[in-house]
Design an enzyme around this catalytic site. Structure first.
Site, PDB file in Angstrom:
ATOM      1  N   ARG A  41       0.813  -1.214   0.000  1.00 34.92           N
ATOM      2  CA  ARG A  41       0.000   0.000   0.000  1.00 34.92           C
ATOM      3  C   ARG A  41       0.851   1.271   0.000  1.00 34.92           C
ATOM      4  O   ARG A  41       0.458   2.298  -0.569  1.00 34.92           O
ATOM      5  CB  ARG A  41      -0.949  -0.014   1.206  1.00 34.92           C
ATOM      6  CG  ARG A  41      -2.017   1.095   1.188  1.00 34.92           C
ATOM      7  CD  ARG A  41      -3.019   0.898   2.300  1.00 34.92           C
ATOM      8  NE  ARG A  41      -4.097   1.884   2.256  1.00 34.92           N
ATOM      9  CZ  ARG A  41      -4.351   2.776   3.229  1.00 34.92           C
ATOM     10  NH1 ARG A  41      -3.605   2.807   4.318  1.00 34.92           N
ATOM     11  NH2 ARG A  41      -5.356   3.619   3.121  1.00 34.92           N
ATOM     12  N   ILE A  92      -7.165   7.462  -0.914  1.00 28.45           N
ATOM     13  CA  ILE A  92      -6.978   6.020  -1.023  1.00 28.45           C
ATOM     14  C   ILE A  92      -7.818   5.416   0.090  1.00 28.45           C
ATOM     15  O   ILE A  92      -7.751   5.839   1.242  1.00 28.45           O
ATOM     16  CB  ILE A  92      -5.491   5.621  -0.915  1.00 28.45           C
ATOM     17  CG1 ILE A  92      -5.326   4.100  -1.066  1.00 28.45           C
ATOM     18  CG2 ILE A  92      -4.844   6.116   0.359  1.00 28.45           C
ATOM     19  CD1 ILE A  92      -3.868   3.650  -1.182  1.00 28.45           C
ATOM     20  N   SER A  93      -8.652   4.454  -0.246  1.00 24.79           N
ATOM     21  CA  SER A  93      -9.661   3.952   0.689  1.00 24.79           C
ATOM     22  C   SER A  93      -9.047   3.203   1.871  1.00 24.79           C
ATOM     23  O   SER A  93      -7.918   2.709   1.810  1.00 24.79           O
ATOM     24  CB  SER A  93     -10.638   3.027  -0.037  1.00 24.79           C
ATOM     25  OG  SER A  93     -11.373   3.722  -1.003  1.00 24.79           O
ATOM     26  N   GLN A  94      -9.817   3.121   2.928  1.00 25.85           N
ATOM     27  CA  GLN A  94      -9.465   2.352   4.111  1.00 25.85           C
ATOM     28  C   GLN A  94      -9.266   0.887   3.712  1.00 25.85           C
ATOM     29  O   GLN A  94     -10.116   0.302   3.049  1.00 25.85           O
ATOM     30  CB  GLN A  94     -10.605   2.483   5.115  1.00 25.85           C
ATOM     31  CG  GLN A  94     -10.385   1.839   6.447  1.00 25.85           C
ATOM     32  CD  GLN A  94     -11.534   2.163   7.396  1.00 25.85           C
ATOM     33  OE1 GLN A  94     -12.303   3.106   7.155  1.00 25.85           O
ATOM     34  NE2 GLN A  94     -11.658   1.393   8.456  1.00 25.85           N
TER      35      GLN A  94
END
Length: 217
Positions: free
Chosen positions: A35, A61-63
């Site tokens: 990530r 950027i998503s969880q």
């Protein structure tokens, strides 16, 4: 005390499991997708936290746990051709690429699309096609798709995208008013209609029509 990478990875996977991400293939794909590579600047050191983080063009950027739950709900197999609406950093597409045959991802922000292409090349991910365009229109020339995922919230499931989903296919998307808590939906397209499953509350940026006129264009 410094926490080493292995310990961070272990905590990362534990957080995913504790939020309901239990599919072994999805967990392996997420563990193998770094990530931190999809995050820039001071936020990179927070890559292993289960939290959304800012990226360029005012996006996020998503969880990770939400990424995991959405990926799990898609039930992607090696035979699947997947359409993603909203490439963003490319993180979700990179995970899907480890599970699917081919991933097409549409991004309305040109700088994000260019950066994602370069990153996929550097990471040797070659089964993703990044398209600069209006995600609300989908990609009719490549339809039908086995799976469709939206990483931006629509007020209702977009009819044009549902038409591009094959019978037996699955769509996962957040639905609801922008800037409010939305509902994550899983839609299965059957011969007799659409089957809906509520996967819980989420918060995403709104789905916006058109291609963005970014400053750097």
């Amino acid at each position: 005390m410094t926490v080493d990478r292995a310990e961070l990875q272990m905590q990362f996977v534990y957080a995913l499991r504790s939020h309901g991400v239990t599919n072994a293939d999805v967990l392996r794909a997420m563990e193998a997708t770094p990530r931190a590579e999809f995050i820039e600047g001071v936020f990179r050191e927070r890559a292993y936290e289960d939290t959304p983080l800012p990226i360029a063009c005012g996006q996020t950027i998503s969880q990770p746990s939400v990424v995991g739950l959405m990926t799990q709900a898609l039930e992607v197999t090696r035979r699947c051709k997947v359409l993603e609406i909203g490439a963003g950093s490319g993180y979700q597409a990179a995970i899907l690429a480890r599970l699917a045959r081919r991933v097409y991802t549409i991004e309305r922000h040109r700088p994000l699309a260019r950066a994602a292409r370069m990153l996929f090349s550097r990471l040797n991910v070659h089964n993703i096609t990044v398209v600069i365009g209006d995600g609300s229109l989908g990609l009719p020339e490549q339809a039908p798709f086995d799976r469709i995922i939206l990483t931006a919230a629509a007020e209702d499931p977009p009819k044009l995208l549902l038409e591009q989903l094959r019978v037996g296919g699955i769509m996962v998307l957040p639905v609801g008013q922008s800037h409010a808590v939305q509902t994550l939906l899983r839609i299965v397209k059957t011969e007799s209609g659409l089957d809906y499953t509520d996967l819980g509350a989420v918060r995403f940026v709104p789905l916006v029509e058109g291609v963005a006129q970014d400053v750097l264009d």
